[in-house]
Design an enzyme around this catalytic site. Sequence first.
Site, mmCIF file in Angstrom:
data_model
loop_
_atom_site.group_PDB
_atom_site.id
_atom_site.type_symbol
_atom_site.label_atom_id
_atom_site.label_comp_id
_atom_site.label_asym_id
_atom_site.label_seq_id
_atom_site.Cartn_x
_atom_site.Cartn_y
_atom_site.Cartn_z
ATOM 1 N N HIS A 154 36.353 -3.559 -13.316
ATOM 2 C CA HIS A 154 36.692 -2.289 -13.963
ATOM 3 C C HIS A 154 38.014 -2.416 -14.712
ATOM 4 O O HIS A 154 38.999 -2.884 -14.161
ATOM 5 C CB HIS A 154 36.799 -1.170 -12.911
ATOM 6 C CG HIS A 154 35.459 -0.648 -12.486
ATOM 7 N ND1 HIS A 154 35.287 0.594 -11.955
ATOM 8 C CD2 HIS A 154 34.227 -1.206 -12.537
ATOM 9 C CE1 HIS A 154 34.003 0.787 -11.693
ATOM 10 N NE2 HIS A 154 33.343 -0.297 -12.023
ATOM 11 N N TYR A 174 38.947 10.201 -10.624
ATOM 12 C CA TYR A 174 39.840 10.872 -9.671
ATOM 13 C C TYR A 174 39.997 12.320 -10.157
ATOM 14 O O TYR A 174 40.334 12.544 -11.323
ATOM 15 C CB TYR A 174 41.213 10.202 -9.623
ATOM 16 C CG TYR A 174 41.218 8.876 -8.891
ATOM 17 C CD1 TYR A 174 40.877 7.693 -9.541
ATOM 18 C CD2 TYR A 174 41.570 8.805 -7.540
ATOM 19 C CE1 TYR A 174 40.875 6.471 -8.868
ATOM 20 C CE2 TYR A 174 41.576 7.589 -6.862
ATOM 21 C CZ TYR A 174 41.233 6.433 -7.531
ATOM 22 O OH TYR A 174 41.242 5.233 -6.860
ATOM 23 N N PRO A 177 44.289 6.881 1.218
ATOM 24 C CA PRO A 177 43.439 6.036 0.379
ATOM 25 C C PRO A 177 43.510 6.334 -1.124
ATOM 26 O O PRO A 177 42.901 5.618 -1.923
ATOM 27 C CB PRO A 177 42.024 6.292 0.909
ATOM 28 C CG PRO A 177 42.099 7.573 1.654
ATOM 29 C CD PRO A 177 43.498 7.725 2.130
ATOM 30 N N LYS A 209 45.007 1.238 -1.859
ATOM 31 C CA LYS A 209 45.959 0.157 -1.579
ATOM 32 C C LYS A 209 45.804 -0.506 -0.201
ATOM 33 O O LYS A 209 46.325 -1.597 0.024
ATOM 34 C CB LYS A 209 47.403 0.686 -1.687
ATOM 35 C CG LYS A 209 47.806 1.052 -3.089
ATOM 36 C CD LYS A 209 48.190 -0.175 -3.891
ATOM 37 C CE LYS A 209 48.159 0.048 -5.369
ATOM 38 N NZ LYS A 209 46.991 -0.476 -6.067
ATOM 39 N N TYR A 215 48.381 0.767 -10.021
ATOM 40 C CA TYR A 215 46.980 0.755 -9.591
ATOM 41 C C TYR A 215 46.423 -0.666 -9.534
ATOM 42 O O TYR A 215 45.721 -1.025 -8.596
ATOM 43 C CB TYR A 215 46.131 1.628 -10.530
ATOM 44 C CG TYR A 215 44.780 1.958 -9.942
ATOM 45 C CD1 TYR A 215 44.635 3.035 -9.062
ATOM 46 C CD2 TYR A 215 43.659 1.192 -10.223
ATOM 47 C CE1 TYR A 215 43.400 3.336 -8.499
ATOM 48 C CE2 TYR A 215 42.421 1.493 -9.661
ATOM 49 C CZ TYR A 215 42.303 2.565 -8.799
ATOM 50 O OH TYR A 215 41.092 2.854 -8.236
HETATM 51 P P1 RFL Z 1 40.995 -3.005 10.373
HETATM 52 O O1 RFL Z 1 39.968 -3.059 9.312
HETATM 53 O O2 RFL Z 1 41.217 -1.738 11.079
HETATM 54 O O3 RFL Z 1 40.610 -4.147 11.427
HETATM 55 C C1 RFL Z 1 41.268 -4.270 12.667
HETATM 56 C C2 RFL Z 1 40.316 -4.921 13.648
HETATM 57 O O4 RFL Z 1 40.974 -5.078 14.905
HETATM 58 C C3 RFL Z 1 40.092 -4.700 15.941
HETATM 59 N N1 RFL Z 1 40.878 -4.315 17.123
HETATM 60 C C4 RFL Z 1 41.005 -5.052 18.223
HETATM 61 N N2 RFL Z 1 40.508 -6.234 18.558
HETATM 62 C C5 RFL Z 1 40.813 -6.718 19.792
HETATM 63 N N3 RFL Z 1 41.592 -6.045 20.686
HETATM 64 C C6 RFL Z 1 42.114 -4.846 20.373
HETATM 65 N N4 RFL Z 1 42.879 -4.195 21.263
HETATM 66 C C7 RFL Z 1 41.835 -4.301 19.104
HETATM 67 N N5 RFL Z 1 42.174 -3.157 18.489
HETATM 68 C C8 RFL Z 1 41.591 -3.169 17.291
HETATM 69 C C9 RFL Z 1 39.277 -3.572 15.346
HETATM 70 O O5 RFL Z 1 38.043 -3.386 16.024
HETATM 71 C C10 RFL Z 1 39.099 -4.040 13.915
HETATM 72 O O6 RFL Z 1 37.920 -4.797 13.742
HETATM 73 O O7 RFL Z 1 42.408 -3.486 9.817
HETATM 74 P P2 RFL Z 1 42.777 -4.595 8.708
HETATM 75 O O8 RFL Z 1 42.000 -5.850 8.950
HETATM 76 O O9 RFL Z 1 44.242 -4.661 8.661
HETATM 77 O O10 RFL Z 1 42.192 -4.006 7.344
HETATM 78 C C11 RFL Z 1 42.751 -2.849 6.761
HETATM 79 C C12 RFL Z 1 41.698 -2.085 5.965
HETATM 80 O O11 RFL Z 1 40.576 -1.883 6.786
HETATM 81 C C13 RFL Z 1 42.210 -0.733 5.437
HETATM 82 O O12 RFL Z 1 43.535 -0.848 4.983
HETATM 83 C C14 RFL Z 1 41.366 -0.190 4.268
HETATM 84 O O13 RFL Z 1 40.059 0.089 4.684
HETATM 85 C C15 RFL Z 1 41.981 1.091 3.685
HETATM 86 N N6 RFL Z 1 41.153 1.716 2.635
HETATM 87 C C16 RFL Z 1 41.176 1.231 1.346
HETATM 88 N N7 RFL Z 1 41.914 0.151 1.024
HETATM 89 C C17 RFL Z 1 41.891 -0.365 -0.243
HETATM 90 O O14 RFL Z 1 42.597 -1.345 -0.501
HETATM 91 N N8 RFL Z 1 41.100 0.165 -1.244
HETATM 92 C C18 RFL Z 1 40.327 1.251 -1.006
HETATM 93 O O15 RFL Z 1 39.582 1.659 -1.910
HETATM 94 C C19 RFL Z 1 40.362 1.852 0.317
HETATM 95 N N9 RFL Z 1 39.609 2.911 0.603
HETATM 96 C C20 RFL Z 1 40.358 2.831 2.927
HETATM 97 C C21 RFL Z 1 39.586 3.415 1.875
HETATM 98 C C22 RFL Z 1 40.295 3.358 4.210
HETATM 99 C C23 RFL Z 1 39.507 4.464 4.472
HETATM 100 N N10 RFL Z 1 39.486 4.959 5.793
HETATM 101 C C24 RFL Z 1 38.307 5.202 6.511
HETATM 102 C C25 RFL Z 1 40.710 5.004 6.538
HETATM 103 C C26 RFL Z 1 38.793 4.511 2.113
HETATM 104 C C27 RFL Z 1 38.765 5.063 3.403
HETATM 105 C C28 RFL Z 1 37.913 6.287 3.598
HETATM 106 C C1 PHB Z 2 36.166 3.708 -2.328
HETATM 107 O O1 PHB Z 2 35.317 3.328 -3.149
HETATM 108 O O2 PHB Z 2 35.904 3.795 -1.120
HETATM 109 C C2 PHB Z 2 37.510 4.089 -2.795
HETATM 110 C C3 PHB Z 2 37.856 3.844 -4.114
HETATM 111 C C4 PHB Z 2 39.111 4.213 -4.582
HETATM 112 C C5 PHB Z 2 39.998 4.817 -3.716
HETATM 113 C C6 PHB Z 2 39.663 5.048 -2.399
HETATM 114 C C7 PHB Z 2 38.398 4.686 -1.930
HETATM 115 O O3 PHB Z 2 41.212 5.210 -4.187
#
Ligand code: RFL
Ligand code: PHB
Length: 402
Positions: free
Chosen positions: A72, A201, A293, A297, A385
């Site tokens: 994109h 957005y 989110p 980032k 971004y």
């Molecule tokens: P995770 O993915 O939470 O993984 C951590 C892992 O550790 C395990 N764990 C344990 N294992 C053993 N013993 C324990 N005591 C433990 N406690 C926990 C867990 O089961 C898990 O498997 O962290 P990690 O790897 O640092 O990754 C971070 C990302 O997941 C997170 O920052 C992103 O998903 C955030 N996020 C987004 N980030 C982006 O860069 N671009 C996006 O578009 C974006 N959209 C989002 C998002 C997060 C969202 N939510 C649900 C918070 C959209 C949403 C809706």
């Molecule tokens: C997503 O596709 O889940 C998504 C994309 C952009 C954002 C947050 C989440 O800023």
Amino acid sequence: MRTQVAIVGAGPSGLLLGQLLAKAGIDAVILERQTPDYVLGRIRAGVLEQVTIDLMEEAGVSQRMHAEGLVHEGFDMLYQGQRKRVDLSKWTGGKKVMVYGQTEVTRDLMAARAAAGLTTIYEAANVQVHDFDGKNPRVTYEKDGQSHEIQCDFIAGCDGFHGVCRASAPRNAIKEFEKVYPFGWLGLLSDTPPVHHELIYVNSPRGFALCSQRSQTRSRYYLQVPLTDKIDEWTDDAFWQELKLRLDPEAAANLVTGPSIEKSIAPLRSFVTEPLRFGRMFLAGDAGHIVPPTGAKGLNLAATDVKYLFDGLVEYYKDGSEAGIDRYSELALARIWRAERFSWWFTQLMHRFPEDSEITQKFQNAELDYLMNSEAGLTSIAENYVGLPLDFSRNGLLKSRP
Ligand code: RFL
Ligand code: PHB
């Protein structure tokens, strides 16, 4: 068991670190409390920055991403009923982002790990970290009713916001900064074509909305909702109806609706831990920080933490120097705070807050008008971004357009 780096958590941070270390010939074991299917079932991020794409390449897992990911070069901002495009490439000298789901990133990393025969212990219960203030840290866990111990040189806390590593850091050595937002994001995934070829957005009087996607046939939409809303109260029909009300007439008319594959509410939070190192234990990814989110980032910051940590560990094992691991926390935090700032700013620009009066919407409209009609404003949004460079310096001038 003995390993060089014990990694807690098999989310994107832990898996990426494990893969990079394996490629560099450094031994690591990953402990994960969930099953692989559970980890893959969490629908989260969708947008990868160039530095994350580069890291997937460095880890040797970029093939499917390049084949299936969608490049994109911009996104739309919808406010006061009109849509305007942020041309990311134009304002950043050609930079782009990639739409490729976190689920797919995780799947590719898991597959590479399995193919290389590397050890991941899933369903590891009661993981505990010990003795990281000395030279011989240990991690203990239970599996199938038996207790186990892993001796290691370092512990990488990649265990997310609710993990055990940050919780085990000495309370007098850690400072946590937190802001919880008074709303959440209701997300819906559906096998319907995206409403637009790029993301939209939305700042609407009814609240924020986001039109995102995973592929040309799979969409991801979000609605700002009060924290008191319960997921069972939101039928698919109610979701689509509300989304249409927040879109412009053209997008509302183009919206293809269908049954949800997944629907969930995520709270929004800004959170940073300082420092990210406690003796021989490091925190990376969501274990150390959370962003709302809005700026996409979270996953990208997790990936760059991992890169800084990986470089430090390589320096330690190849050259016997601790300079890299000594620098890790400061280097990572400088970039983290920049991304925290952007995510917080973008969140407050686009959402309705309970305490807002009419004048706040006017301020937001005026700010959006200014930004979207100013080269400086567009450059500021775009350069944040697409993501700051890895080697960015806190005091150096950021040059977006070469
Ligand atoms: P995770 O993915 O939470 O993984 C951590 C892992 O550790 C395990 N764990 C344990 N294992 C053993 N013993 C324990 N005591 C433990 N406690 C926990 C867990 O089961 C898990 O498997 O962290 P990690 O790897 O640092 O990754 C971070 C990302 O997941 C997170 O920052 C992103 O998903 C955030 N996020 C987004 N980030 C982006 O860069 N671009 C996006 O578009 C974006 N959209 C989002 C998002 C997060 C969202 N939510 C649900 C918070 C959209 C949403 C809706
Ligand atoms: C997503 O596709 O889940 C998504 C994309 C952009 C954002 C947050 C989440 O800023």
